[in-house]
Design a protein around this motif. Structure first.
Motif, short mmCIF file in Angstrom:
data_model
loop_
_atom_site.label_atom_id
_atom_site.label_comp_id
_atom_site.label_asym_id
_atom_site.label_seq_id
_atom_site.Cartn_x
_atom_site.Cartn_y
_atom_site.Cartn_z
N HIS A 17 11.58 9.11 -11.09
CA HIS A 17 11.94 8.13 -12.12
C HIS A 17 12.45 6.84 -11.49
O HIS A 17 12.09 5.73 -11.91
CB HIS A 17 13.02 8.71 -13.04
N GLU A 18 13.31 6.97 -10.48
CA GLU A 18 13.89 5.79 -9.84
C GLU A 18 12.83 4.95 -9.13
O GLU A 18 12.96 3.73 -9.05
CB GLU A 18 14.97 6.21 -8.84
N LEU A 19 11.79 5.58 -8.61
CA LEU A 19 10.77 4.86 -7.87
C LEU A 19 9.72 4.19 -8.76
O LEU A 19 9.00 3.30 -8.32
CB LEU A 19 10.07 5.82 -6.90
N ARG A 20 9.64 4.61 -10.02
CA ARG A 20 8.62 4.05 -10.90
C ARG A 20 8.84 2.56 -11.17
O ARG A 20 7.90 1.77 -11.18
CB ARG A 20 8.59 4.81 -12.23
N SER A 21 10.09 2.16 -11.37
CA SER A 21 10.38 0.76 -11.69
C SER A 21 9.98 -0.19 -10.57
O SER A 21 9.27 -1.18 -10.82
CB SER A 21 11.85 0.58 -12.06
N THR A 24 6.20 -0.39 -10.35
CA THR A 24 5.64 -1.19 -11.45
C THR A 24 5.79 -2.67 -11.15
O THR A 24 4.88 -3.48 -11.39
CB THR A 24 6.33 -0.84 -12.77
N ALA A 25 6.96 -3.05 -10.62
CA ALA A 25 7.20 -4.45 -10.27
C ALA A 25 6.24 -4.91 -9.18
O ALA A 25 5.68 -6.02 -9.25
CB ALA A 25 8.64 -4.64 -9.81
N GLN A 29 3.36 -7.91 -9.39
CA GLN A 29 3.30 -8.99 -8.40
C GLN A 29 1.93 -9.06 -7.75
O GLN A 29 1.39 -10.15 -7.50
CB GLN A 29 4.39 -8.79 -7.35
N ALA A 30 1.36 -7.89 -7.46
CA ALA A 30 0.03 -7.85 -6.85
C ALA A 30 -1.03 -8.42 -7.80
O ALA A 30 -1.96 -9.10 -7.37
CB ALA A 30 -0.32 -6.42 -6.45
N GLU A 31 -0.89 -8.13 -9.10
CA GLU A 31 -1.83 -8.67 -10.08
C GLU A 31 -1.74 -10.20 -10.13
O GLU A 31 -2.76 -10.88 -10.22
CB GLU A 31 -1.53 -8.07 -11.46
N ARG A 32 -0.53 -10.72 -10.10
CA ARG A 32 -0.36 -12.17 -10.12
C ARG A 32 -0.90 -12.81 -8.85
O ARG A 32 -1.50 -13.89 -8.88
CB ARG A 32 1.12 -12.51 -10.30
N LEU A 33 -0.69 -12.12 -7.72
CA LEU A 33 -1.17 -12.64 -6.44
C LEU A 33 -2.70 -12.71 -6.42
O LEU A 33 -3.28 -13.60 -5.80
CB LEU A 33 -0.66 -11.76 -5.30
N ALA A 34 -3.33 -11.77 -7.12
CA ALA A 34 -4.80 -11.74 -7.14
C ALA A 34 -5.38 -12.97 -7.80
O ALA A 34 -6.54 -13.32 -7.58
CB ALA A 34 -5.27 -10.48 -7.87
N GLU A 35 -4.58 -13.66 -8.63
CA GLU A 35 -5.05 -14.87 -9.30
C GLU A 35 -4.95 -16.12 -8.43
O GLU A 35 -5.48 -17.17 -8.79
CB GLU A 35 -4.24 -15.08 -10.59
N ARG A 50 -3.27 -2.94 -3.47
CA ARG A 50 -3.25 -2.49 -4.87
C ARG A 50 -3.69 -1.04 -4.99
O ARG A 50 -3.16 -0.29 -5.83
CB ARG A 50 -4.15 -3.41 -5.71
N ARG A 51 -4.64 -0.62 -4.18
CA ARG A 51 -5.06 0.78 -4.19
C ARG A 51 -3.91 1.69 -3.75
O ARG A 51 -3.69 2.77 -4.31
CB ARG A 51 -6.27 0.99 -3.28
N GLY A 52 -3.17 1.26 -2.73
CA GLY A 52 -2.03 2.04 -2.25
C GLY A 52 -0.95 2.16 -3.31
O GLY A 52 -0.36 3.24 -3.48
N ILE A 53 -0.69 1.07 -4.01
CA ILE A 53 0.31 1.10 -5.08
C ILE A 53 -0.12 2.05 -6.19
O ILE A 53 0.68 2.84 -6.71
CB ILE A 53 0.54 -0.32 -5.64
N GLU A 54 -1.40 1.99 -6.55
CA GLU A 54 -1.91 2.86 -7.62
C GLU A 54 -1.83 4.33 -7.22
O GLU A 54 -1.48 5.19 -8.05
CB GLU A 54 -3.35 2.47 -7.96
N ARG A 55 -2.15 4.63 -5.97
CA ARG A 55 -2.04 6.03 -5.50
C ARG A 55 -0.60 6.51 -5.58
O ARG A 55 -0.33 7.64 -5.95
CB ARG A 55 -2.58 6.16 -4.07
#
Length: 215
Positions: A17-21, A24-25, A29-35, A50-55
């Motif tokens: 639970h503690e690691l989810r936040s 997510t942040a 940030q990675a999504e914004r950087l992709a732009e 981004r793949r590593g974060i999703e895994r």
């Protein structure tokens, strides 16, 4: 021993639970950087990030599911339709099957109602079907069925994949274990979750080379 196990399960759930936040942040940030404008080399590295974060997020979700699966719940108050659960799972996983051109569906129209929590049954079937799709070669088959054997329901997921060797059929239920020689990316927790729920609801899980059955 039981108290120690409960403490360990709570720790895993709390840590997840503690690691989810923060994850997510990081994902946002990675999504914004992709732009942003960047070199092709930077873009390639961002894709890997981004793949590593999703895994990592998927792993946390599986850890939370495992912790919940190992925790006793109140007794179910109503029966659940097996075909209803099958349809729910197929709707969720159809894109994964279509990406591999796998023919997936339910055999027969017999329905069985079982006295279990709907969340438990959906979690079990979803993990088994997800596993079947991932390990079945392109253009293969995955078939779901349900039947009665005596006074017990038998739920079966059958696929055209290579199957699990006899030597590995017990080990695949261990947390984080992956089938030898597999190139599939996953948490290695799917069958551990299935086993934990099956033990709690009094079901038996049987594996052979071509199918998994829940009795």
């Amino acid at each position: 021993v039981e108290q120690s196990m409960d403490t360990q399960r709570r720790f895993v759930a709390d840590a997840a639970h503690e690691l989810r936040s923060p994850l997510t942040a990081l994902s946002l940030q990675a999504e914004r950087l992709a732009e942003a404008d960047m070199s092709s080399q930077a873009q390639a590295r961002l894709v890997l990030l981004r793949r590593g974060i999703e895994r990592s997020r998927n792993l946390l979700d599986q850890l939370l599911t495992l912790a919940k699966a190992q925790t006793a719940l109140d007794l179910p108050r109503s029966a659940v339709s097996v075909l209803g659960v099958y349809r729910h799972v197929l709707e969720d996983l159809l894109p994964l099957a279509e990406a591999k051109h796998i023919d997936i569906g339910v055999e027969g129209d017999l329905d069985v109602w079982v006295l279990v929590h709907e969340f438990d049954l959906i979690t079990v079937i979803k993990n088994l079907v997800d596993n079947a799709i991932r390990y079945t070669p392109n253009e293969g088959r995955v078939d779901l069925s349900v039947a009665f054997e005596g006074q017990r329901a038998r739920l079966q997921i059958k696929d055209s994949g290579p199957g699990i060797s006899v030597n590995e059929r017990l080990r695949v239920f261990d947390p984080f274990y992956r089938t030898l020689g597999s190139d599939q990316v996953g948490s290695g927790l799917g069958l551990s979750i299935v086993s934990a729920i099956a033990q709690r609801i009094g079901a038996d899980v049987e594996l052979d080379r071509k199918s998994t059955r829940l009795n």
